[in-house]
Design a protein around this motif. Structure first.
Motif, PDB file in Angstrom:
ATOM      1  N   GLY A 157       0.797  -1.225   0.000  1.00 50.85           N
ATOM      2  CA  GLY A 157       0.000   0.000   0.000  1.00 50.85           C
ATOM      3  C   GLY A 157       0.825   1.267   0.000  1.00 50.85           C
ATOM      4  N   LEU A 158       2.016   1.222  -0.593  1.00 48.89           N
ATOM      5  CA  LEU A 158       2.933   2.365  -0.552  1.00 48.89           C
ATOM      6  C   LEU A 158       2.852   3.267  -1.775  1.00 48.89           C
ATOM      7  N   VAL A 159       2.051   2.902  -2.767  1.00 53.42           N
ATOM      8  CA  VAL A 159       1.994   3.682  -4.004  1.00 53.42           C
ATOM      9  C   VAL A 159       1.021   4.843  -3.836  1.00 53.42           C
ATOM     10  N   ASP A 160       1.483   6.060  -4.152  1.00 50.55           N
ATOM     11  CA  ASP A 160       0.657   7.270  -4.046  1.00 50.55           C
ATOM     12  C   ASP A 160      -0.067   7.493  -5.369  1.00 50.55           C
ATOM     13  N   VAL A 161      -1.284   7.005  -5.473  1.00 53.68           N
ATOM     14  CA  VAL A 161      -2.021   7.116  -6.737  1.00 53.68           C
ATOM     15  C   VAL A 161      -2.410   8.559  -7.030  1.00 53.68           C
ATOM     16  N   GLY A 162      -2.447   9.400  -6.017  1.00 50.72           N
ATOM     17  CA  GLY A 162      -2.767  10.811  -6.227  1.00 50.72           C
ATOM     18  C   GLY A 162      -1.667  11.575  -6.927  1.00 50.72           C
ATOM     19  N   ASP A 163      -0.486  10.956  -7.034  1.00 53.28           N
ATOM     20  CA  ASP A 163       0.662  11.603  -7.666  1.00 53.28           C
ATOM     21  C   ASP A 163       0.892  11.098  -9.087  1.00 53.28           C
ATOM     22  N   PHE A 164      -0.054  10.320  -9.618  1.00 50.91           N
ATOM     23  CA  PHE A 164       0.092   9.822 -10.980  1.00 50.91           C
ATOM     24  C   PHE A 164       0.037  10.967 -11.982  1.00 50.91           C
ATOM     25  N   ASP A 165       0.677  10.763 -13.140  1.00 51.82           N
ATOM     26  CA  ASP A 165       0.618  11.753 -14.211  1.00 51.82           C
ATOM     27  C   ASP A 165      -0.828  11.939 -14.669  1.00 51.82           C
ATOM     28  N   GLU A 166      -1.072  13.072 -15.318  1.00 47.24           N
ATOM     29  CA  GLU A 166      -2.434  13.444 -15.702  1.00 47.24           C
ATOM     30  C   GLU A 166      -3.138  12.359 -16.509  1.00 47.24           C
ATOM     31  N   GLU A 167      -2.424  11.726 -17.419  1.00 48.85           N
ATOM     32  CA  GLU A 167      -3.066  10.729 -18.271  1.00 48.85           C
ATOM     33  C   GLU A 167      -3.470   9.471 -17.511  1.00 48.85           C
ATOM     34  N   ARG A 168      -2.960   9.306 -16.284  1.00 49.24           N
ATOM     35  CA  ARG A 168      -3.340   8.155 -15.481  1.00 49.24           C
ATOM     36  C   ARG A 168      -4.079   8.544 -14.214  1.00 49.24           C
ATOM     37  N   GLN A 169      -4.598   9.765 -14.162  1.00 52.13           N
ATOM     38  CA  GLN A 169      -5.420  10.163 -13.038  1.00 52.13           C
ATOM     39  C   GLN A 169      -6.670   9.286 -12.991  1.00 52.13           C
ATOM     40  N   GLY A 170      -7.003   8.809 -11.808  1.00 52.82           N
ATOM     41  CA  GLY A 170      -8.144   7.912 -11.655  1.00 52.82           C
ATOM     42  C   GLY A 170      -7.774   6.445 -11.733  1.00 52.82           C
ATOM     43  N   TRP A 171      -6.534   6.148 -12.137  1.00 48.39           N
ATOM     44  CA  TRP A 171      -6.079   4.759 -12.178  1.00 48.39           C
ATOM     45  C   TRP A 171      -5.762   4.275 -10.756  1.00 48.39           C
ATOM     46  N   PRO A 254      11.731   7.571 -31.638  1.00 44.94           N
ATOM     47  CA  PRO A 254      11.614   7.062 -30.268  1.00 44.94           C
ATOM     48  C   PRO A 254      10.726   5.825 -30.204  1.00 44.94           C
ATOM     49  N   ASP A 255      11.064   4.919 -29.324  1.00 46.86           N
ATOM     50  CA  ASP A 255      10.295   3.702 -29.086  1.00 46.86           C
ATOM     51  C   ASP A 255       9.151   4.056 -28.128  1.00 46.86           C
ATOM     52  N   ARG A 256       7.969   4.273 -28.669  1.00 50.81           N
ATOM     53  CA  ARG A 256       6.827   4.714 -27.857  1.00 50.81           C
ATOM     54  C   ARG A 256       6.398   3.651 -26.851  1.00 50.81           C
ATOM     55  N   ARG A 257       6.568   2.391 -27.216  1.00 46.36           N
ATOM     56  CA  ARG A 257       6.215   1.310 -26.285  1.00 46.36           C
ATOM     57  C   ARG A 257       7.090   1.381 -25.035  1.00 46.36           C
ATOM     58  N   LYS A 258       8.395   1.576 -25.232  1.00 46.11           N
ATOM     59  CA  LYS A 258       9.293   1.679 -24.081  1.00 46.11           C
ATOM     60  C   LYS A 258       9.032   2.959 -23.280  1.00 46.11           C
ATOM     61  N   LEU A 259       8.702   4.033 -23.964  1.00 45.76           N
ATOM     62  CA  LEU A 259       8.349   5.258 -23.248  1.00 45.76           C
ATOM     63  C   LEU A 259       7.163   5.003 -22.321  1.00 45.76           C
ATOM     64  N   ARG A 260       6.105   4.412 -22.849  1.00 50.07           N
ATOM     65  CA  ARG A 260       4.912   4.148 -22.034  1.00 50.07           C
ATOM     66  C   ARG A 260       5.254   3.233 -20.862  1.00 50.07           C
ATOM     67  N   PHE A 261       6.015   2.191 -21.141  1.00 52.53           N
ATOM     68  CA  PHE A 261       6.339   1.235 -20.082  1.00 52.53           C
ATOM     69  C   PHE A 261       7.088   1.907 -18.933  1.00 52.53           C
ATOM     70  N   HIS A 262       8.156   2.627 -19.257  1.00 51.46           N
ATOM     71  CA  HIS A 262       8.981   3.187 -18.187  1.00 51.46           C
ATOM     72  C   HIS A 262       8.285   4.331 -17.449  1.00 51.46           C
ATOM     73  N   LEU A 263       7.393   5.039 -18.115  1.00 48.27           N
ATOM     74  CA  LEU A 263       6.626   6.074 -17.411  1.00 48.27           C
ATOM     75  C   LEU A 263       5.616   5.444 -16.464  1.00 48.27           C
ATOM     76  N   MET A 264       4.982   4.352 -16.884  1.00 50.14           N
ATOM     77  CA  MET A 264       4.070   3.662 -15.983  1.00 50.14           C
ATOM     78  C   MET A 264       4.818   3.036 -14.813  1.00 50.14           C
ATOM     79  N   LEU A 265       5.970   2.453 -15.102  1.00 55.25           N
ATOM     80  CA  LEU A 265       6.765   1.853 -14.023  1.00 55.25           C
ATOM     81  C   LEU A 265       7.151   2.907 -12.991  1.00 55.25           C
ATOM     82  N   ASP A 266       7.487   4.099 -13.442  1.00 51.22           N
ATOM     83  CA  ASP A 266       7.902   5.157 -12.527  1.00 51.22           C
ATOM     84  C   ASP A 266       6.759   5.600 -11.618  1.00 51.22           C
ATOM     85  N   GLU A 267       5.515   5.410 -12.044  1.00 48.25           N
ATOM     86  CA  GLU A 267       4.364   5.784 -11.210  1.00 48.25           C
ATOM     87  C   GLU A 267       4.347   5.004  -9.899  1.00 48.25           C
ATOM     88  N   LEU A 268       4.934   3.828  -9.881  1.00 48.00           N
ATOM     89  CA  LEU A 268       4.849   2.949  -8.723  1.00 48.00           C
ATOM     90  C   LEU A 268       5.953   3.201  -7.708  1.00 48.00           C
TER      91      LEU A 268
END
Length: 269
Positions: A157-171, A254-268
């Protein structure tokens, strides 16, 4: 005045550090902080400014990791020098030299006309980092290792979902986890990475990057670990600078798949 500004917010330093910090004025610093408390030590006649990081338990473990990486990186890149490091069973104290200059974010805000040149300097520094031989690096920080830590953080329960990037707000954190799994597997492209290559962790002076801070996540990982975080930081300055980052770094598409992956990983984290 907040608690962080008061004198009694200072940690009680162990005797082995007392002489090194004597005579300094203390100021709490939040730029580049990655957990725990960071203090800027300044105002001592004839002495250089220093930074002190202090933390307990899990944060102490992270500070210990950073001290080891600073000592190793010093042979390859300009980073703060470790003046003193002290670890007790529950606390860690890391005393470092201060790098001259301002953060890249501060420079981009203050000097709009210089932004293209700053991006070129950031890309040049990143190429220099990524050119360090992987065979020389004792630290592993690839996405497999980070996913394991991320899963543990979700479960605790350590992930701060309120700090997610705008495109993942509500996730939820589980939504991010599922999104990550959908993007696997990824083709490996390992280099030595910083791990949190953000504008606040890069120091600029005279139009050049003179060093980096907060290196506790440094290690062998895919180059997009760094590229994605820096690219995301540049969002507020416009897509032209985001595009320039990849052009200056040397990536035409740019590899958009890798961009998405690493940005999502950083959310956690």
């Amino acid at each position: 005045m907040t608690d962080a500004d008061r004198d009694d917010a200072r940690p009680t330093v162990p005797p082995s550090l007392a002489a090194a910090v004597a005579g300094y004025a203390w100021a709490r610093d939040t730029i580049g902080a990655s957990g725990g408390a960071v203090f800027r030590l300044h105002g001592k006649a004839g002495a250089p400014n220093l930074y002190l990081k202090h933390g307990r338990d899990a944060v102490a473990d992270a500070i210990t990791e950073e001290a080891a990486r600073l000592n190793w990186l010093a042979a390859h890149l300009p980073v703060p020098a470790v003046v003193k490091f002290r670890r007790t069973p529950h606390e860690a104290f890391l005393l470092m030299t201060a790098l001259p200059g301002r953060t890249a974010y501060q420079v981009l805000v203050a000097e709009p006309d210089a932004r293209p040149d700053v991006i070129d300097a950031l890309a040049a520094f990143l190429r220099r980092l990524h050119a360090i031989p992987v065979s020389d690096c004792p630290f592993v920080a690839g996405h497999a290792q980070r996913l394991a830590v991320a899963r543990a953080r979700i479960d605790a329960g350590l992930v701060d979902v309120g700090d997610f990037d705008e495109e993942r707000q509500g996730w939820t954190a589980e939504d991010v986890w599922d999104g990550l799994q959908a993007l696997l597997p990824l083709a490996a492209d390992p280099v030595v990475t910083h791990g949190d290559f953000s504008l606040d962790n890069l120091i600029v002076e005279g139009g050049e990057v003179v060093g980096c801070i907060d290196v506790g996540r440094a290690g062998i990982a895919d180059r997009y670990q760094d590229l994605a975080i820096l690219w995301n930081c540049l969002h507020e300055f416009g897509p032209a600078l985001q595009d320039r980052l990849f052009q200056s770094y040397g990536i035409a598409r740019p590899d958009r798949r890798k961009l998405r992956f690493h940005l999502m990983l950083d959310e956690l984290f």
